[in-house]
Design a protein around this motif. Structure first.
Motif, short mmCIF file in Angstrom:
data_model
loop_
_atom_site.label_atom_id
_atom_site.label_comp_id
_atom_site.label_asym_id
_atom_site.label_seq_id
_atom_site.Cartn_x
_atom_site.Cartn_y
_atom_site.Cartn_z
N UNK A 40 -6.47 -26.29 2.93
CA UNK A 40 -5.33 -27.19 3.08
C UNK A 40 -5.78 -28.65 3.05
N UNK A 41 -6.89 -28.93 3.71
CA UNK A 41 -7.42 -30.30 3.72
C UNK A 41 -7.86 -30.73 2.33
N UNK A 42 -8.45 -29.82 1.58
CA UNK A 42 -8.85 -30.13 0.20
C UNK A 42 -7.61 -30.47 -0.63
N UNK A 43 -6.57 -29.67 -0.51
CA UNK A 43 -5.33 -29.95 -1.25
C UNK A 43 -4.74 -31.30 -0.87
N UNK A 44 -4.79 -31.62 0.41
CA UNK A 44 -4.27 -32.91 0.89
C UNK A 44 -5.07 -34.07 0.28
N UNK A 45 -6.38 -33.94 0.27
CA UNK A 45 -7.21 -34.98 -0.32
C UNK A 45 -6.96 -35.11 -1.82
N UNK A 46 -6.76 -33.99 -2.49
CA UNK A 46 -6.46 -34.02 -3.93
C UNK A 46 -5.14 -34.75 -4.19
N UNK A 47 -4.16 -34.55 -3.32
CA UNK A 47 -2.88 -35.27 -3.45
C UNK A 47 -3.07 -36.76 -3.24
N UNK A 84 -10.74 -43.36 -3.62
CA UNK A 84 -10.81 -42.14 -4.42
C UNK A 84 -12.22 -41.55 -4.33
N UNK A 85 -13.23 -42.39 -4.44
CA UNK A 85 -14.62 -41.91 -4.34
C UNK A 85 -14.87 -41.30 -2.96
N UNK A 86 -14.35 -41.92 -1.90
CA UNK A 86 -14.52 -41.38 -0.55
C UNK A 86 -13.81 -40.03 -0.42
N UNK A 87 -12.61 -39.92 -0.96
CA UNK A 87 -11.88 -38.65 -0.90
C UNK A 87 -12.65 -37.57 -1.66
N UNK A 88 -13.23 -37.91 -2.79
CA UNK A 88 -14.00 -36.93 -3.57
C UNK A 88 -15.23 -36.48 -2.79
N UNK A 89 -15.89 -37.41 -2.10
CA UNK A 89 -17.03 -37.04 -1.26
C UNK A 89 -16.59 -36.08 -0.15
N UNK A 90 -15.44 -36.35 0.45
CA UNK A 90 -14.94 -35.48 1.51
C UNK A 90 -14.64 -34.09 0.96
N UNK A 91 -14.07 -34.03 -0.24
CA UNK A 91 -13.81 -32.73 -0.87
C UNK A 91 -15.13 -32.00 -1.11
N UNK A 92 -16.16 -32.72 -1.55
CA UNK A 92 -17.47 -32.11 -1.77
C UNK A 92 -18.01 -31.51 -0.48
N UNK A 93 -17.84 -32.22 0.62
CA UNK A 93 -18.30 -31.71 1.92
C UNK A 93 -17.54 -30.43 2.28
N UNK A 94 -16.24 -30.47 2.14
CA UNK A 94 -15.42 -29.31 2.50
C UNK A 94 -15.73 -28.11 1.60
#
Length: 103
Positions: A40-47, A84-94
């Motif tokens: 769910x968090x990944x989807x939120x970050x993608x949005x 955007x770069x920060x969100x992508x890093x967070x997605x990578x972590x998740x």
């Protein structure tokens, strides 16, 4: 046989977070979380990424008319791309957490 030397190999955002660096709090928060919560968090970050990309493409609906040109340019060329770069890093972590679980 010689030893291969790796140059300029950067650790992933996941590796950095797991070792206590940037996004360490995110890693610690989600390492024991349910898979559904992580997804769910990944989807939120993608949005949020999609929204920021839309803001970069067409910023007018997101800005007050009195925003100075230099501030507008800073949002378009620095602030939103950095987020955007920060969100992508967070997605990578998740995603790294999920991959670690699934082997």
């Amino acid at each position: 046989m010689g030893t291969a030397i790796l140059k300029d190999v950067k650790p992933s955002a996941y590796d950095i977070a797991k070792s206590g660096g940037r996004n360490d709090g995110l890693y610690r928060r989600f390492k024991e979380a349910r898979t559904a919560e992580i997804e769910k968090s990944i989807r939120s970050l993608e949005k949020r990424i999609a929204l920021h990309q839309d803001k970069i493409r067409d910023p007018e609906p997101y800005l007050r008319p009195d925003v100075a040109a230099h501030h507008r340019a800073d949002l378009i060329h620095r602030y939103w791309p950095e987020e955007i770069a920060d969100f992508k890093d967070q997605i990578t972590v998740l995603r790294g957490i999920l991959e670690e679980r699934n082997g």
